[in-house]
Design an enzyme around this catalytic site. Structure first.
Site, PDB file in Angstrom:
ATOM      1  N   GLY A   1       5.739   3.907  15.897  1.00  0.00           N
ATOM      2  CA  GLY A   1       5.660   3.271  17.213  1.00  0.00           C
ATOM      3  C   GLY A   1       6.707   2.170  17.331  1.00  0.00           C
ATOM      4  O   GLY A   1       6.872   1.377  16.411  1.00  0.00           O
TER       5      GLY A   1
ATOM      6  N   ARG B   1       7.449  10.198  16.378  1.00  0.00           N
ATOM      7  CA  ARG B   1       6.422  10.621  15.415  1.00  0.00           C
ATOM      8  C   ARG B   1       6.923  11.947  14.865  1.00  0.00           C
ATOM      9  O   ARG B   1       7.256  12.850  15.640  1.00  0.00           O
ATOM     10  CB  ARG B   1       5.078  10.835  16.104  1.00  0.00           C
ATOM     11  CG  ARG B   1       4.616   9.671  16.953  1.00  0.00           C
ATOM     12  CD  ARG B   1       3.883   8.626  16.185  1.00  0.00           C
ATOM     13  NE  ARG B   1       3.426   7.555  17.079  1.00  0.00           N
ATOM     14  CZ  ARG B   1       3.147   6.343  16.682  1.00  0.00           C
ATOM     15  NH1 ARG B   1       3.274   6.006  15.419  1.00  0.00           N
ATOM     16  NH2 ARG B   1       2.724   5.440  17.535  1.00  0.00           N
TER      17      ARG B   1
ATOM     18  N   THR C   1       5.204  -3.260  13.383  1.00  0.00           N
ATOM     19  CA  THR C   1       4.212  -2.515  14.167  1.00  0.00           C
ATOM     20  C   THR C   1       3.434  -3.516  14.997  1.00  0.00           C
ATOM     21  O   THR C   1       3.123  -4.609  14.498  1.00  0.00           O
ATOM     22  CB  THR C   1       3.201  -1.730  13.296  1.00  0.00           C
ATOM     23  OG1 THR C   1       2.099  -1.323  14.115  1.00  0.00           O
ATOM     24  CG2 THR C   1       2.644  -2.551  12.137  1.00  0.00           C
TER      25      THR C   1
ATOM     26  N   ASP D   1       0.452  -3.222  15.708  1.00  0.00           N
ATOM     27  CA  ASP D   1      -0.964  -3.183  15.308  1.00  0.00           C
ATOM     28  C   ASP D   1      -1.349  -4.276  14.303  1.00  0.00           C
ATOM     29  O   ASP D   1      -2.523  -4.603  14.165  1.00  0.00           O
ATOM     30  CB  ASP D   1      -1.299  -1.817  14.695  1.00  0.00           C
ATOM     31  CG  ASP D   1      -1.078  -0.671  15.661  1.00  0.00           C
ATOM     32  OD1 ASP D   1      -1.052  -0.928  16.891  1.00  0.00           O
ATOM     33  OD2 ASP D   1      -0.931   0.479  15.207  1.00  0.00           O
TER      34      ASP D   1
ATOM     35  N   ASP E   1      -1.443  -3.969  11.141  1.00  0.00           N
ATOM     36  CA  ASP E   1      -2.329  -3.357  10.144  1.00  0.00           C
ATOM     37  C   ASP E   1      -1.594  -3.050   8.842  1.00  0.00           C
ATOM     38  O   ASP E   1      -2.093  -2.306   8.007  1.00  0.00           O
ATOM     39  CB  ASP E   1      -2.944  -2.064  10.712  1.00  0.00           C
ATOM     40  CG  ASP E   1      -1.878  -1.045  11.095  1.00  0.00           C
ATOM     41  OD1 ASP E   1      -0.683  -1.395  11.142  1.00  0.00           O
ATOM     42  OD2 ASP E   1      -2.241   0.118  11.350  1.00  0.00           O
TER      43      ASP E   1
ATOM     44  N   ARG F   1      -4.661   1.065  17.283  1.00  0.00           N
ATOM     45  CA  ARG F   1      -5.106   2.239  16.525  1.00  0.00           C
ATOM     46  C   ARG F   1      -6.451   1.931  15.863  1.00  0.00           C
ATOM     47  O   ARG F   1      -7.378   1.602  16.563  1.00  0.00           O
ATOM     48  CB  ARG F   1      -4.047   2.631  15.505  1.00  0.00           C
ATOM     49  CG  ARG F   1      -4.157   4.093  15.121  1.00  0.00           C
ATOM     50  CD  ARG F   1      -3.066   4.529  14.214  1.00  0.00           C
ATOM     51  NE  ARG F   1      -1.859   4.853  14.953  1.00  0.00           N
ATOM     52  CZ  ARG F   1      -0.760   5.325  14.394  1.00  0.00           C
ATOM     53  NH1 ARG F   1      -0.693   5.482  13.103  1.00  0.00           N
ATOM     54  NH2 ARG F   1       0.278   5.627  15.131  1.00  0.00           N
TER      55      ARG F   1
HETATM   56  P1  ADP Z   1       3.870   3.736  11.908  1.00  0.00           P
HETATM   57  O1  ADP Z   1       4.997   3.731  10.940  1.00  0.00           O
HETATM   58  O2  ADP Z   1       4.140   2.883  13.097  1.00  0.00           O
HETATM   59  O3  ADP Z   1       2.540   3.456  11.245  1.00  0.00           O
HETATM   60  P2  ADP Z   1       3.212   6.587  11.973  1.00  0.00           P
HETATM   61  O4  ADP Z   1       1.942   6.430  11.201  1.00  0.00           O
HETATM   62  O5  ADP Z   1       3.229   7.519  13.114  1.00  0.00           O
HETATM   63  O6  ADP Z   1       3.752   5.198  12.553  1.00  0.00           O
HETATM   64  O7  ADP Z   1       4.332   7.019  10.933  1.00  0.00           O
HETATM   65  C1  ADP Z   1       5.683   7.161  11.360  1.00  0.00           C
HETATM   66  C2  ADP Z   1       6.303   8.343  10.716  1.00  0.00           C
HETATM   67  O8  ADP Z   1       6.342   8.155   9.298  1.00  0.00           O
HETATM   68  C3  ADP Z   1       5.549   9.665  10.890  1.00  0.00           C
HETATM   69  O9  ADP Z   1       5.781  10.258  12.129  1.00  0.00           O
HETATM   70  C4  ADP Z   1       6.137  10.468   9.749  1.00  0.00           C
HETATM   71  O10 ADP Z   1       7.437  10.921  10.093  1.00  0.00           O
HETATM   72  C5  ADP Z   1       6.269   9.410   8.649  1.00  0.00           C
HETATM   73  N1  ADP Z   1       5.101   9.411   7.750  1.00  0.00           N
HETATM   74  C6  ADP Z   1       3.842   9.021   8.033  1.00  0.00           C
HETATM   75  N2  ADP Z   1       3.032   9.191   6.972  1.00  0.00           N
HETATM   76  C7  ADP Z   1       3.803   9.709   5.977  1.00  0.00           C
HETATM   77  C8  ADP Z   1       3.563  10.102   4.623  1.00  0.00           C
HETATM   78  N3  ADP Z   1       2.346  10.013   4.076  1.00  0.00           N
HETATM   79  N4  ADP Z   1       4.600  10.597   3.909  1.00  0.00           N
HETATM   80  C9  ADP Z   1       5.843  10.698   4.457  1.00  0.00           C
HETATM   81  N5  ADP Z   1       6.129  10.337   5.716  1.00  0.00           N
HETATM   82  C10 ADP Z   1       5.137   9.842   6.483  1.00  0.00           C
HETATM   83  O1  F6P Z   2       0.997   2.056  16.169  1.00  0.00           O
HETATM   84  C1  F6P Z   2       1.331   1.528  17.423  1.00  0.00           C
HETATM   85  C2  F6P Z   2       0.537   2.205  18.502  1.00  0.00           C
HETATM   86  O2  F6P Z   2       0.966   1.649  19.743  1.00  0.00           O
HETATM   87  C3  F6P Z   2      -0.971   2.115  18.365  1.00  0.00           C
HETATM   88  O3  F6P Z   2      -1.479   0.872  18.776  1.00  0.00           O
HETATM   89  C4  F6P Z   2      -1.401   3.258  19.246  1.00  0.00           C
HETATM   90  O4  F6P Z   2      -2.679   3.744  18.891  1.00  0.00           O
HETATM   91  C5  F6P Z   2      -0.339   4.286  18.978  1.00  0.00           C
HETATM   92  O5  F6P Z   2       0.810   3.593  18.534  1.00  0.00           O
HETATM   93  C6  F6P Z   2       0.019   5.135  20.163  1.00  0.00           C
HETATM   94  O6  F6P Z   2       0.920   6.092  19.736  1.00  0.00           O
HETATM   95  P1  F6P Z   2       1.862   6.945  20.690  1.00  0.00           P
HETATM   96  O7  F6P Z   2       2.840   6.005  21.297  1.00  0.00           O
HETATM   97  O8  F6P Z   2       2.489   7.935  19.786  1.00  0.00           O
HETATM   98  O9  F6P Z   2       0.951   7.532  21.736  1.00  0.00           O
END
Ligand code: ADP
Ligand code: F6P
Length: 323
Positions: A11, A72, A125, A127, A129, A171
């Site tokens: 995000g 994503r 992020t 969030d 978190d 989230r």
């Molecule tokens: P954020 O980094 O904001 O928490 P996501 O959880 O969507 O957002 O993770 C971002 C991207 O990181 C995912 O779309 C994917 O490409 C990669 N990713 C997430 N989890 C894993 C994992 N366990 N191993 C490798 N790549 C990951």
């Molecule tokens: O991780 C950031 C965030 O904005 C969360 O707060 C929310 O749940 C999620 O991303 C929304 O994801 P997307 O923009 O892919 O709908």
């Protein structure tokens, strides 16, 4: 001389551009070359790079979002996709990769480092978190957006003696709800960290009216066991007994957009610059974050998969101040 690349993943968050700018300009200051990767890990797996000079990152510090694009990209969890990305990085003779993102992105960073590629993570992020940083890029700006919405809703709620649910992002984490609820003077805060009892929410609202309040604001985290829609539905179903109708304001992505405030610009600049310093020291497989106001690095292996808990003191304060 080194060649480094920077990717923004997951995000977007207000302030990311300031971090990209800091990575690039501090690298060039050392006589290195810098590259950007477009569209998060998707760009890494598809060899989508662009060279970045000082001027390429000019005029972006005040802009929300990410100039590199983000995505994503669940395909990146697969070993062969990660190995493909490493092949492209090596073909381009990139020495190290800076990964700006949240917990998912840092899981990807750890995977790359465990496959032998030098990485440094930057905590970003809305969030808040992410383990390993007390606050991450974008949180402060997102909180201010939520706060302005709460303040505005309160005005119209008072005029009409109404009750509102304001749903915020986060989230599975209640940080944005907890802090915007405290700062916005909410009568009740509903969090994912504790099971929601709609009857308890009704008691809080009733108590607020009994104390003479002309409005009631419930701040609800999107990840709560009852989100705003579910709570409104419950109150509608039991309208006769509970006596309230709840109107919903769902902030959603509004919180992620917009220009970063001074806190996020400065935090992102400090974190981005330190990512370059970390590469210069050959310190890899770490997350650059903030602890007790200082910039720190923490091994990725210690942060990925960990759950950051809400501060119990803030939780207690929230319930006392809502009285
Ligand atoms: P954020 O980094 O904001 O928490 P996501 O959880 O969507 O957002 O993770 C971002 C991207 O990181 C995912 O779309 C994917 O490409 C990669 N990713 C997430 N989890 C894993 C994992 N366990 N191993 C490798 N790549 C990951
Ligand atoms: O991780 C950031 C965030 O904005 C969360 O707060 C929310 O749940 C999620 O991303 C929304 O994801 P997307 O923009 O892919 O709908």
């Amino acid at each position: 001389m080194k060649r480094i690349a920077v990717v923004t993943s997951g995000g977007d968050a207000p302030g990311i551009n300031a971090a990209v700018r800091a990575v690039v300009r501090t690298a060039i200051d050392k006589g290195w070359e810098a590259f950007g990767v477009r569209h998060g890990y998707a760009g890494l797996a598809n060899d989508d790079f662009l060279p970045l000079g000082r001027r390429d990152v000019g005029g972006i510090i005040q802009r929300g979002g990410t100039m590199l694009g983000s995505k994503r990209y669940p395909e990146f969890k697969a070993d062969d996709t990660q190995l493909k990305a490493i092949r492209f990085l090596r073909q381009r003779e990139i020495d190290a990769l800076v990964i700006i993102g949240g917990d998912g992105s840092q899981a990807g960073a750890l995977a790359l480092s465990q496959k032998g590629f030098p990485v440094v993570g930057v905590a970003s992020t809305i969030d808040n978190d992410l383990y390993g940083s007390e606050i991450t890029i974008g949180v402060d700006t997102a909180l201010n957006v939520a706060l302005e919405a709460i303040d505005r809703v309160k005005v119209t709620a008072s005029s009409h003696e109404r009750a509102f649910l304001v749903e915020v992002m986060g989230r599975n984490c209640g940080y944005l709800a907890l802090v915007s609820g405290i700062a916005g003077g909410a009568e009740c805060i509903v969090l994912p960290e504790t099971p929601t009892d709609p009857e308890a929410v009704a008691r809080d609202l009733r108590a607020a009216y009994d104390r003479g309040k002309s409005h009631a604001i419930v701040v609800v985290a999107e990840g709560a066991s009852y989100n705003a829609e579910a709570l409104a539905h419950y109150f509608q179903e039991h309208r006769g007994r509970l006596g309230f109708e709840l109107r919903i304001v769902k902030l959603g992505h509004v919180q992620r957009g917009g220009a970063p405030g001074v806190f996020d610009r400065l935090l992102a600049t400090r974190l981005g610059a330190e990512a370059t310093e970390s590469i210069a020291r050959n310190e890899f497989s770490v997350l650059v974050g903030l602890a007790k106001g200082e910039i720190v690095t923490t091994p990725l292996v210690q942060i990925v998969g960990k759950t950051k808990m809400l501060d119990p003191r803030l939780l207690r304060l929230a319930s006392v101040l809502a009285q």
